[in-house]
Scaffold this motif. Structure first.
Motif, PDB file in Angstrom:
ATOM      1  N   SER A 219     -15.834 -37.721  16.990  1.00 32.76           N
ATOM      2  CA  SER A 219     -16.958 -37.330  15.560  1.00 32.76           C
ATOM      3  C   SER A 219     -17.035 -35.139  15.534  1.00 32.76           C
ATOM      4  CB  SER A 219     -18.548 -37.805  15.856  1.00 32.76           C
ATOM      5  OG  SER A 219     -19.885 -37.489  14.784  1.00 32.76           O
ATOM      6  N   GLN A 220     -17.023 -35.154  14.059  1.00 32.42           N
ATOM      7  CA  GLN A 220     -17.320 -33.650  13.935  1.00 32.42           C
ATOM      8  C   GLN A 220     -18.544 -33.278  13.698  1.00 32.42           C
ATOM      9  OE1 GLN A 220     -16.361 -32.870   9.837  1.00 32.42           O
ATOM     10  NE2 GLN A 220     -17.462 -34.798   9.036  1.00 32.42           N
ATOM     11  N   THR A 221     -19.841 -34.099  14.379  1.00 34.12           N
ATOM     12  CA  THR A 221     -21.666 -34.054  13.969  1.00 34.12           C
ATOM     13  C   THR A 221     -21.597 -34.497  15.930  1.00 34.12           C
ATOM     14  OG1 THR A 221     -21.379 -34.578  11.716  1.00 34.12           O
ATOM     15  CG2 THR A 221     -23.380 -34.463  13.278  1.00 34.12           C
ATOM     16  N   PHE A 222     -21.958 -32.942  16.411  1.00 35.88           N
ATOM     17  CA  PHE A 222     -21.822 -33.018  17.578  1.00 35.88           C
ATOM     18  C   PHE A 222     -23.496 -31.315  18.221  1.00 35.88           C
ATOM     19  CE2 PHE A 222     -18.337 -31.532  17.664  1.00 35.88           C
ATOM     20  CZ  PHE A 222     -18.093 -30.068  18.874  1.00 35.88           C
ATOM     21  N   ALA A 223     -24.215 -31.521  18.703  1.00 38.50           N
ATOM     22  CA  ALA A 223     -24.293 -30.666  19.471  1.00 38.50           C
ATOM     23  C   ALA A 223     -23.371 -30.396  20.583  1.00 38.50           C
ATOM     24  CB  ALA A 223     -25.917 -30.920  19.871  1.00 38.50           C
ATOM     25  N   GLY A 224     -23.086 -28.430  20.446  1.00 38.15           N
ATOM     26  CA  GLY A 224     -23.003 -28.042  21.518  1.00 38.15           C
ATOM     27  C   GLY A 224     -23.291 -27.859  22.706  1.00 38.15           C
ATOM     28  N   ASN A 225     -22.814 -26.786  23.427  1.00 40.75           N
ATOM     29  CA  ASN A 225     -23.838 -26.674  24.587  1.00 40.75           C
ATOM     30  C   ASN A 225     -23.685 -24.539  24.805  1.00 40.75           C
ATOM     31  OD1 ASN A 225     -20.776 -25.573  25.957  1.00 40.75           O
ATOM     32  ND2 ASN A 225     -20.967 -27.875  27.277  1.00 40.75           N
ATOM     33  N   GLY A 226     -22.563 -24.328  23.344  1.00 43.15           N
ATOM     34  CA  GLY A 226     -22.295 -22.478  23.901  1.00 43.15           C
ATOM     35  C   GLY A 226     -21.580 -21.957  24.646  1.00 43.15           C
ATOM     36  N   VAL A 227     -20.689 -23.675  25.331  1.00 39.38           N
ATOM     37  CA  VAL A 227     -19.810 -22.934  26.722  1.00 39.38           C
ATOM     38  C   VAL A 227     -18.167 -23.454  26.299  1.00 39.38           C
ATOM     39  CG1 VAL A 227     -18.993 -22.648  28.488  1.00 39.38           C
ATOM     40  CG2 VAL A 227     -21.759 -22.445  28.022  1.00 39.38           C
ATOM     41  N   ASP A 228     -18.516 -24.653  26.113  1.00 36.75           N
ATOM     42  CA  ASP A 228     -17.432 -25.519  25.786  1.00 36.75           C
ATOM     43  C   ASP A 228     -16.782 -25.317  24.454  1.00 36.75           C
ATOM     44  OD1 ASP A 228     -17.351 -26.102  28.073  1.00 36.75           O
ATOM     45  OD2 ASP A 228     -18.824 -28.367  27.774  1.00 36.75           O
ATOM     46  N   GLY A 229     -15.227 -25.288  24.235  1.00 36.28           N
ATOM     47  CA  GLY A 229     -15.142 -25.555  23.337  1.00 36.28           C
ATOM     48  C   GLY A 229     -13.307 -25.967  22.978  1.00 36.28           C
ATOM     49  N   LEU A 230     -12.424 -25.293  21.903  1.00 32.11           N
ATOM     50  CA  LEU A 230     -11.030 -24.764  21.879  1.00 32.11           C
ATOM     51  C   LEU A 230     -10.816 -23.572  22.431  1.00 32.11           C
ATOM     52  CD1 LEU A 230     -11.168 -28.102  19.628  1.00 32.11           C
ATOM     53  CD2 LEU A 230     -10.372 -28.505  21.365  1.00 32.11           C
ATOM     54  N   PHE A 231      -9.230 -23.580  22.741  1.00 33.34           N
ATOM     55  CA  PHE A 231      -8.789 -22.033  22.662  1.00 33.34           C
ATOM     56  C   PHE A 231      -7.173 -22.702  21.730  1.00 33.34           C
ATOM     57  CE2 PHE A 231      -9.340 -21.935  27.311  1.00 33.34           C
ATOM     58  CZ  PHE A 231      -9.676 -21.514  27.670  1.00 33.34           C
ATOM     59  N   VAL A 232      -7.638 -21.329  20.933  1.00 28.93           N
ATOM     60  CA  VAL A 232      -6.766 -21.615  19.537  1.00 28.93           C
ATOM     61  C   VAL A 232      -6.116 -20.160  19.560  1.00 28.93           C
ATOM     62  CG1 VAL A 232      -8.251 -23.117  18.069  1.00 28.93           C
ATOM     63  CG2 VAL A 232      -8.669 -20.787  17.950  1.00 28.93           C
ATOM     64  N   TRP A 233      -4.600 -20.508  18.423  1.00 31.94           N
ATOM     65  CA  TRP A 233      -4.015 -19.160  18.573  1.00 31.94           C
ATOM     66  C   TRP A 233      -3.043 -19.461  17.640  1.00 31.94           C
ATOM     67  CZ3 TRP A 233       1.630 -18.083  19.603  1.00 31.94           C
ATOM     68  CH2 TRP A 233       1.905 -17.290  20.150  1.00 31.94           C
ATOM     69  N   GLY A 234      -2.064 -18.609  16.499  1.00 31.94           N
ATOM     70  CA  GLY A 234      -0.696 -18.437  16.059  1.00 31.94           C
ATOM     71  C   GLY A 234      -1.121 -20.187  14.948  1.00 31.94           C
ATOM     72  N   ALA A 235      -1.749 -19.302  14.529  1.00 30.65           N
ATOM     73  CA  ALA A 235      -1.864 -20.270  13.113  1.00 30.65           C
ATOM     74  C   ALA A 235      -1.039 -19.969  11.884  1.00 30.65           C
ATOM     75  CB  ALA A 235      -2.888 -20.281  12.177  1.00 30.65           C
ATOM     76  N   GLN A 236      -0.651 -20.890  10.877  1.00 32.73           N
ATOM     77  CA  GLN A 236       0.805 -20.451  10.137  1.00 32.73           C
ATOM     78  C   GLN A 236       0.952 -21.284   8.834  1.00 32.73           C
ATOM     79  OE1 GLN A 236       4.702 -19.084  12.260  1.00 32.73           O
ATOM     80  NE2 GLN A 236       5.813 -20.660  11.231  1.00 32.73           N
TER      81      GLN A 236
END
Length: 407
Positions: A219-236
């Motif tokens: 689901s794209q709708t959720f409450a985060g905890n302000g800690v967990d996420g995704l590492f991102v790099w190198g958009a093309q």
């Protein structure tokens, strides 16, 4: 097995030159050109810059390298590594910069961290440079940082916001979920990093939305905890039917130039021989070639088209093409060999199977050049990976060729 006259495997190279291991006198060495930097994956699995003029020997997901040859391509996405820049718009998320090792092995990757609001969380850019009705690919490197699900969205930035490409992907299961729009692929770059790429056909020259969104429980709708996420790099973002090797950008687009190889004169017997290739053709926006040629229309050519097909043509003057064999390679690595013999007997082997045999054809009267293009540097250059190329001036037996071409 007999010894090849010409043998090219990914081994020796220097600026502007690819060394063949046979002939030993260096007469089979190939002149190479590229006027910009490129990138490759090294033996230790890290992305590394390759200087202009230096051939690209790539180890991605392989115990053995390949010579990688690529078409010209431009990364239209500004600030490809720095998601703190203002062109990257954050929605209900924060970006922590330079907090983990990126695919180059440098602590230079950012983290997308959803906030605690129960809504959607993403980072997106409005990227210019689109062309009407062109296959365009958006790619980005992603790694788990507490969350494992990510959406890539690539769409028109102007109403009615046509979606060109969209995929939802789980980094734990390595599976998509929901509906996918466009063509999706992923590659494992090690250390938890995956390069995700979605390709679609643009319908406007308007700038495009390019988005990376965090999902949880699909689901794209959720409450985060302000800690967990995704590492991102190198958009093309590139007007290209595939994601080509990574191109770094800052405040502007950057173009990687064409890899080209100069045709090479060789002493090839037109009356008998075997031509073997182990390769992967991976950019199918237009035709590309690998050829053995002689005078007039004498040639054995491998022509790759935009439908992921290989056409094998053998011909001579006055007949422009008396043998044509079609094989669908689906941009996958394969092994192929063509044998030509006295009395006009021609045979084709693919992945350990004899797929074609024809006799009483007109004889080839000359073969003296190998080219990784249409016959002129910069004209329909081959794009893909060369793992092995061999030319024998003798006829290998069926048993020998089946062994040589078996995957």
């Amino acid at each position: 097995m007999k010894k090849p006259y010409f043998a090219l495997v990914p081994s020796g190279y220097k600026s502007s030159k690819i060394y063949s291991i046979l002939p030993v006198d260096g007469s089979g060495d190939l002149a190479f050109a590229r006027t910009s930097e490129s990138t490759r994956v090294t033996e230790n699995g890290l992305i590394q810059s390759t200087a202009s003029g230096l051939p690209t020997m790539d180890w991605l997901n392989s115990d053995c390298p390949s010579f990688k040859m690529e078409n010209l391509s431009t990364n239209l996405q500004r600030y490809s590594q720095d998601f703190t820049q203002s062109n990257w718009i954050k929605s209900n998320a924060n970006i922590s910069s330079d907090i983990t090792a990126d695919p180059k092995g440098i602590e230079n990757a950012d983290e997308l961290i959803p906030n605690t609001t129960n809504t959607f969380h993403h980072v997106q850019s409005v990227t210019s440079g689109m062309s009407n009705y062109q296959p365009t690919t958006y790619s980005i490197f992603v790694k788990k940082a507490g969350l494992s699900q990510v959406e890539l969205l690539f769409s028109n930035s102007v109403s009615p916001y046509n979606v060109y490409g969209q995929v939802k992907f789980d980094l734990d299961t390595l599976q998509t979920f929901g509906t996918t729009i466009g063509s999706f692929e992923y590659q494992d770059y090690g250390n938890g990093w995956y390069r995700l790429a979605i390709t679609g056909i643009t319908t406007s020259s308007n700038p495009a939305f390019v988005r990376a969104a965090a999902f949880k429980l699909e689901s794209q709708t959720f409450a985060g905890n302000g800690v967990d996420g995704l590492f991102v790099w190198g958009a093309q973002v590139e007007i290209n039917p595939i994601a080509s090797s990574y191109i770094y950008t800052a405040n502007g687009s950057v173009t990687r130039s064409q890899d080209t190889v100069v045709p090479k004169n060789l002493a090839i017997d037109p009356t008998k021989g075997t031509f073997f290739l182990d390769l992967k053709a991976d950019d199918v926006r237009s035709s590309s070639f690998i050829k053995l040629t002689g005078t007039n229309s004498n040639r054995i050519d491998f022509s790759f088209n935009s439908s992921e097909q290989l056409n094998i043509n053998i011909g001579n003057a006055p007949a422009p093409s008396f043998l044509n064999y079609l094989y669908t390679h689906n941009s996958e690595r394969f092994k192929v060999a063509v044998r030509w013999a006295e009395f006009g007997v021609y045979s084709i082997f693919i992945n350990g199977v004899k797929v074609y045999n024809s006799s009483a054809n007109p004889l080839l009267s000359s073969l003296n050049t190998i080219s990784f293009n249409f016959g002129t540097q910069g004209s329909f250059d081959f794009s893909g990976e060369i793992h092995n190329a061999q030319i024998y001036t003798e006829n290998l037996t069926d048993t020998e060729i089946i062994k040589l071409t078996t995957q």
